[in-house]
Design an enzyme around this catalytic site. Structure first.
Site, PDB file in Angstrom:
ATOM      1  N   HIS A 106       0.866  -1.311   0.017  1.00  0.00           N
ATOM      2  CA  HIS A 106       0.121  -0.047   0.015  1.00  0.00           C
ATOM      3  C   HIS A 106       1.023   1.225  -0.140  1.00  0.00           C
ATOM      4  CE1 HIS A 106      -0.245   1.079   4.527  1.00  0.00           C
ATOM      5  NE2 HIS A 106       0.940   0.607   4.330  1.00  0.00           N
ATOM      6  N   CYS A 132       5.842   6.235   4.686  1.00  0.00           N
ATOM      7  CA  CYS A 132       4.612   5.762   4.347  1.00  0.00           C
ATOM      8  C   CYS A 132       3.961   6.452   2.718  1.00  0.00           C
ATOM      9  CB  CYS A 132       3.569   5.684   5.379  1.00  0.00           C
ATOM     10  SG  CYS A 132       4.084   4.577   6.550  1.00  0.00           S
ATOM     11  N   HIS A 152       4.975   0.393  -0.397  1.00  0.00           N
ATOM     12  CA  HIS A 152       5.631  -0.601   0.766  1.00  0.00           C
ATOM     13  C   HIS A 152       4.770  -1.562   0.939  1.00  0.00           C
ATOM     14  CE1 HIS A 152       3.896   2.257   3.313  1.00  0.00           C
ATOM     15  NE2 HIS A 152       3.879   1.231   4.179  1.00  0.00           N
ATOM     16  N   HIS A 207       3.194  -4.886   3.792  1.00  0.00           N
ATOM     17  CA  HIS A 207       3.351  -5.632   5.380  1.00  0.00           C
ATOM     18  C   HIS A 207       2.874  -7.154   5.232  1.00  0.00           C
ATOM     19  CE1 HIS A 207       3.685  -1.573   6.870  1.00  0.00           C
ATOM     20  NE2 HIS A 207       2.903  -1.192   6.261  1.00  0.00           N
ATOM     21  N   HIS A 265      -1.752 -10.499  -1.239  1.00  0.00           N
ATOM     22  CA  HIS A 265      -0.734 -10.422  -2.447  1.00  0.00           C
ATOM     23  C   HIS A 265      -1.328  -9.348  -3.345  1.00  0.00           C
ATOM     24  CE1 HIS A 265       1.095 -13.804  -0.476  1.00  0.00           C
ATOM     25  NE2 HIS A 265       2.263 -13.500  -0.918  1.00  0.00           N
ATOM     26  N   GLU A 315      -0.089  -4.069  11.223  1.00  0.00           N
ATOM     27  CA  GLU A 315       0.766  -3.749  10.083  1.00  0.00           C
ATOM     28  C   GLU A 315       2.300  -4.397  10.421  1.00  0.00           C
ATOM     29  OE1 GLU A 315      -0.507   0.028   7.605  1.00  0.00           O
ATOM     30  OE2 GLU A 315       1.218   0.191   8.795  1.00  0.00           O
TER      31      GLU A 315
END
Length: 162
Positions: free
Chosen positions: A15, A40, A44, A46, A85, A150
């Protein structure tokens, strides 16, 4: 609620928190004179963990709030087939048109909110609430909370309207 159960899920997703500005908002005064990066804003990902807690004041005929399997079934398609994914992207993100045009091969999960952990928790809450309502279960079973982890040290919880 006298009884509560929690079902955990895991999923991987990318995200971008395109609205992040550490120099503005409620927490900015905690920064002092430090000028932080806005990490952020970058793309990136998680290894998310999700905790779904539901409750009831009574147990069903099997002496359960609801079977864990049924909670898993209600969220399976959303978690396993849509979000896992994927790249979660807000259709209002200025980069969304470019993503859609240039990265059509990516598995995009398009939302209409900035995909923070808080907003994802609320989205899953509302999704599950609709599933419970469609099944006629909202009278007996209430969603207590949805928690989205997260990272190992950072989580957000949504508890709905009271």
């Amino acid at each position: 609620m006298r009884y509560e159960i929690t079902k955990k899920f895991k999923f991987e997703a990318g995200h971008r928190v395109w609205k992040q500005n550490l120099m503005a908002g409620k927490g900015a005064k905690l920064m002092g004179n430090e000028i932080p990066p806005n990490p952020c804003l970058n793309i990136h990902g998680h290894s998310y963990k999700l905790e779904v807690t539901v409750g009831s004041d009574t147990l069903n005929e099997q002496e359960m709030v609801i079977d864990f399997y049924h909670i898993k079934a209600a969220l399976k398609d959303l978690i396993d087939n849509q979000i896992d994914h994927s790249f979660i992207i807000d259709k209002n993100d200025p980069l969304y048109p470019k993503f859609k045009e240039d990265f059509g091969f990516l598995k995009l999960f398009i939302v209409d909110f900035c995909p923070t952990a808080e907003a994802i928790a609320k989205f899953i809450y509302e999704f599950l609430e609709k599933k419970l309502e469609e099944a006629g279960l909202l009278e007996d079973i209430k969603i207590v909370s949805i928690t989205v982890w997260e990272t190992e040290t950072g989580k957000a919880t949504y508890k709905g309207e009271k």
